[in-house]
Design a protein around this motif. Structure first.
Motif, PDB file in Angstrom:
ATOM      1  N   PRO A  57       0.828  -1.211   0.000  1.00 31.70           N
ATOM      2  CA  PRO A  57       0.000   0.000   0.000  1.00 31.70           C
ATOM      3  C   PRO A  57       0.865   1.265   0.000  1.00 31.70           C
ATOM      4  N   LEU A  58       0.402   2.266  -0.731  1.00 32.84           N
ATOM      5  CA  LEU A  58       1.111   3.536  -0.835  1.00 32.84           C
ATOM      6  C   LEU A  58       0.225   4.651  -0.291  1.00 32.84           C
ATOM      7  N   VAL A  59       0.740   5.400   0.665  1.00 30.38           N
ATOM      8  CA  VAL A  59       0.050   6.569   1.202  1.00 30.38           C
ATOM      9  C   VAL A  59       0.613   7.803   0.497  1.00 30.38           C
ATOM     10  N   PRO A  60      -0.153   8.463  -0.381  1.00 34.13           N
ATOM     11  CA  PRO A  60       0.361   9.648  -1.062  1.00 34.13           C
ATOM     12  C   PRO A  60       0.342  10.882  -0.168  1.00 34.13           C
ATOM     13  N   GLY A  61       0.650  12.034  -0.774  1.00 36.32           N
ATOM     14  CA  GLY A  61       0.577  13.305  -0.070  1.00 36.32           C
ATOM     15  C   GLY A  61       1.936  13.893   0.245  1.00 36.32           C
ATOM     16  N   HIS A  62       2.299  15.004  -0.419  1.00 36.92           N
ATOM     17  CA  HIS A  62       3.630  15.585  -0.200  1.00 36.92           C
ATOM     18  C   HIS A  62       3.613  17.109  -0.107  1.00 36.92           C
ATOM     19  N   GLU A  63       2.465  17.704   0.151  1.00 31.90           N
ATOM     20  CA  GLU A  63       2.378  19.150   0.368  1.00 31.90           C
ATOM     21  C   GLU A  63       1.330  19.352   1.455  1.00 31.90           C
ATOM     22  N   PHE A  64       1.779  19.719   2.648  1.00 29.02           N
ATOM     23  CA  PHE A  64       0.804  19.744   3.734  1.00 29.02           C
ATOM     24  C   PHE A  64       1.153  20.793   4.783  1.00 29.02           C
ATOM     25  N   THR A  65       0.138  21.136   5.542  1.00 30.23           N
ATOM     26  CA  THR A  65       0.291  22.041   6.675  1.00 30.23           C
ATOM     27  C   THR A  65      -0.275  21.357   7.915  1.00 30.23           C
ATOM     28  N   GLY A  66       0.130  21.854   9.073  1.00 24.19           N
ATOM     29  CA  GLY A  66      -0.354  21.229  10.297  1.00 24.19           C
ATOM     30  C   GLY A  66       0.201  21.909  11.527  1.00 24.19           C
ATOM     31  N   GLU A  67       0.148  21.186  12.620  1.00 25.40           N
ATOM     32  CA  GLU A  67       0.540  21.710  13.931  1.00 25.40           C
ATOM     33  C   GLU A  67       1.535  20.762  14.578  1.00 25.40           C
ATOM     34  N   VAL A  68       2.594  21.318  15.137  1.00 25.51           N
ATOM     35  CA  VAL A  68       3.608  20.514  15.815  1.00 25.51           C
ATOM     36  C   VAL A  68       3.014  19.887  17.077  1.00 25.51           C
ATOM     37  N   THR A  69       3.179  18.565  17.186  1.00 26.76           N
ATOM     38  CA  THR A  69       2.668  17.854  18.364  1.00 26.76           C
ATOM     39  C   THR A  69       3.780  17.361  19.280  1.00 26.76           C
ATOM     40  N   ALA A  85       4.541  23.964   7.831  1.00 30.21           N
ATOM     41  CA  ALA A  85       4.275  23.420   6.501  1.00 30.21           C
ATOM     42  C   ALA A  85       5.445  22.529   6.103  1.00 30.21           C
ATOM     43  N   VAL A  86       5.145  21.507   5.287  1.00 28.82           N
ATOM     44  CA  VAL A  86       6.158  20.556   4.828  1.00 28.82           C
ATOM     45  C   VAL A  86       5.903  20.271   3.355  1.00 28.82           C
ATOM     46  N   GLY A  87       6.979  20.074   2.594  1.00 28.27           N
ATOM     47  CA  GLY A  87       6.863  19.833   1.163  1.00 28.27           C
ATOM     48  C   GLY A  87       7.270  18.448   0.735  1.00 28.27           C
ATOM     49  N   ASN A  88       7.792  18.339  -0.499  1.00 28.07           N
ATOM     50  CA  ASN A  88       7.999  17.026  -1.102  1.00 28.07           C
ATOM     51  C   ASN A  88       9.358  16.411  -0.826  1.00 28.07           C
ATOM     52  N   ILE A  89      10.221  17.109  -0.098  1.00 27.80           N
ATOM     53  CA  ILE A  89      11.509  16.562   0.305  1.00 27.80           C
ATOM     54  C   ILE A  89      11.569  16.587   1.826  1.00 27.80           C
ATOM     55  N   VAL A  90      11.956  15.450   2.442  1.00 28.62           N
ATOM     56  CA  VAL A  90      11.978  15.390   3.906  1.00 28.62           C
ATOM     57  C   VAL A  90      13.351  15.051   4.471  1.00 28.62           C
ATOM     58  N   ASP A  91      14.344  14.888   3.590  1.00 29.49           N
ATOM     59  CA  ASP A  91      15.715  14.687   4.058  1.00 29.49           C
ATOM     60  C   ASP A  91      16.634  14.652   2.846  1.00 29.49           C
ATOM     61  N   SER A  92      17.918  14.905   3.085  1.00 30.08           N
ATOM     62  CA  SER A  92      18.939  14.778   2.053  1.00 30.08           C
ATOM     63  C   SER A  92      20.260  14.501   2.741  1.00 30.08           C
ATOM     64  N   CYS A  93      21.299  14.236   1.963  1.00 31.65           N
ATOM     65  CA  CYS A  93      22.574  13.854   2.586  1.00 31.65           C
ATOM     66  C   CYS A  93      23.187  15.008   3.370  1.00 31.65           C
ATOM     67  N   GLY A  94      22.936  16.247   2.935  1.00 29.84           N
ATOM     68  CA  GLY A  94      23.455  17.408   3.644  1.00 29.84           C
ATOM     69  C   GLY A  94      24.942  17.637   3.473  1.00 29.84           C
ATOM     70  N   LYS A  95      25.599  16.833   2.646  1.00 29.47           N
ATOM     71  CA  LYS A  95      27.056  16.915   2.520  1.00 29.47           C
ATOM     72  C   LYS A  95      27.537  17.203   1.110  1.00 29.47           C
ATOM     73  N   CYS A  96      26.773  16.850   0.099  1.00 27.16           N
ATOM     74  CA  CYS A  96      27.216  17.060  -1.277  1.00 27.16           C
ATOM     75  C   CYS A  96      27.146  18.539  -1.626  1.00 27.16           C
TER      76      CYS A  96
END
Length: 342
Positions: A57-69, A85-96
């Protein structure tokens, strides 16, 4: 683990169904977000259509707003109760080099996408924000600008930054002549941004019925792209053209609308482009993806200053399949957003 509920797809021709699953326990640099609004993007539809029999199963959704819990022990930028708010990228290597330039979508190790990707630390599949909660690394969480409707901000986190990024990199501003091809979910935001940046904006459309809509969004000129005389009249006039139209189409007329040293930037990704070398003489063609963390923050700051959001139709969360059906036939103006929680 954190128990959540949501909607998932199990095949290309099946409706999305309720699902219960878990999110990871918070790492030191994680933020847990109660999802209040999530946009319905064409890429969600395409991801579901690309599923094969037997896929999990795949849960879609990559542009959203909400409240920190909840926040991890090392998080200092956010606290419980913050609107985010959060978008379509949630992490990267941070080093390249690309990540160090805050162009994380172009991470050389490939970034972790909000769904349909892999967590960069433990390799588990990422599941999207058609759910009651999302857990995300704090570097990819953004403060929601005060005074903006959270529902109308959600599409900014994908369609918004995807159009903002090439416009801002091109230096669009007062005195610039900008063309926008298409007036859908991406195009309507491109028009709003370009106008707010101070450019003179020309909208290209295949539908004469959209002329009034384009002008209502702030466009100064509207050109019916099927009208050869109208296209000839705009030839050599524009500094920058942002092509938001989906699917394969002839790029030649839009290259022809550019001044010397102008640029046509294409957002759609068909299998290939066919372009005459002569049409590129003295002009440039580029293809742009999403925006990185710095561009996303700059976009949100700009939207907060100008009161700018997407034009949306909000549906209850349990009407997700209605949104998919209508989106597939183009029956939306201009983006669907699901209200997950109030």
């Amino acid at each position: 683990m954190r128990a959540v509920t949501g909607f998932a797809a199990s095949g290309p021709h099946e409706p999305l169904r309720p699902i219960e699953f878990t999110r990871r326990d918070l790492r030191p640099d994680d933020v847990a977000v109660r999802v209040t609004h999530v946009g319905v993007c064409h890429s969600d539809l395409h991801a579901v259509e690309a599923l094969s029999a037997g896929d999990p199963p795949l849960v879609p959704g990559h542009e959203f707003t909400g409240e920190v819990t909840a926040v991890g022990a090392e998080v200092t930028r956010f606290r419980v109760g913050d609107a985010v708010a959060v978008g379509n990228i949630v992490d990267s290597c941070g080093k390249c080099d690309n990540c160090l330039a805050h162009r994380e979508p172009y991470c050389r190790q490939f970034p972790a996408t909000t769904y349909g990707g892999r967590d960069l630390r433990d390799g588990t599949p990422t599941q999207g924000a058609y759910s009651t909660e999302y857990v995300v690394r704090d570097a990819f969480v953004y403060a929601l600008p005060a005074g903006l409707d959270p529902a109308a901000v959600a599409p900014l986190m994908c369609a918004g930054v995807t159009t903002w990024s090439p416009l801002s990199r091109a230096g669009v501003g007062p005195g610039t002549q900008v063309g926008v091809v298409g007036l859908g979910g991406l195009g309507h935001l491109a028009v709003k941004f370009a106008v707010a940046l101070g450019a003179r904006v020309t909208v290209f459309t295949t539908s004469a019925a959209k002329a009034d809509d384009a002008r209502a969004l702030g466009a100064h000129d509207v050109v019916l792209s099927t009208d050869a005389a109208a296209m000839a009249a705009v030839a050599g006039r524009l500094d920058f053209v942002l092509d938001t139209a989906a699917g394969a189409h002839d790029l030649g007329p839009y290259l022809g609308a550019l001044r010397l040293d102008g640029t046509l930037c294409v957002l759609g990704l068909p299998e290939s482009y066919t372009v005459s070398p002569m049409s590129l003489l003295g002009r440039s063609l580029s293809v742009s993806g999403s925006g990185g963390t710095a561009e996303t923050q700059a976009m949100l700051d700009f939207c907060g200053e100008h009161g700018l959001t997407a034009d949306v139709e909000v549906l209850p969360f349990d009407e997700v399949n209605t949104a998919f059906t209508r989106l597939a036939r183009g029956d939306v103006r201009y983006r669907f957003v699901l209200a997950v929680a109030s």
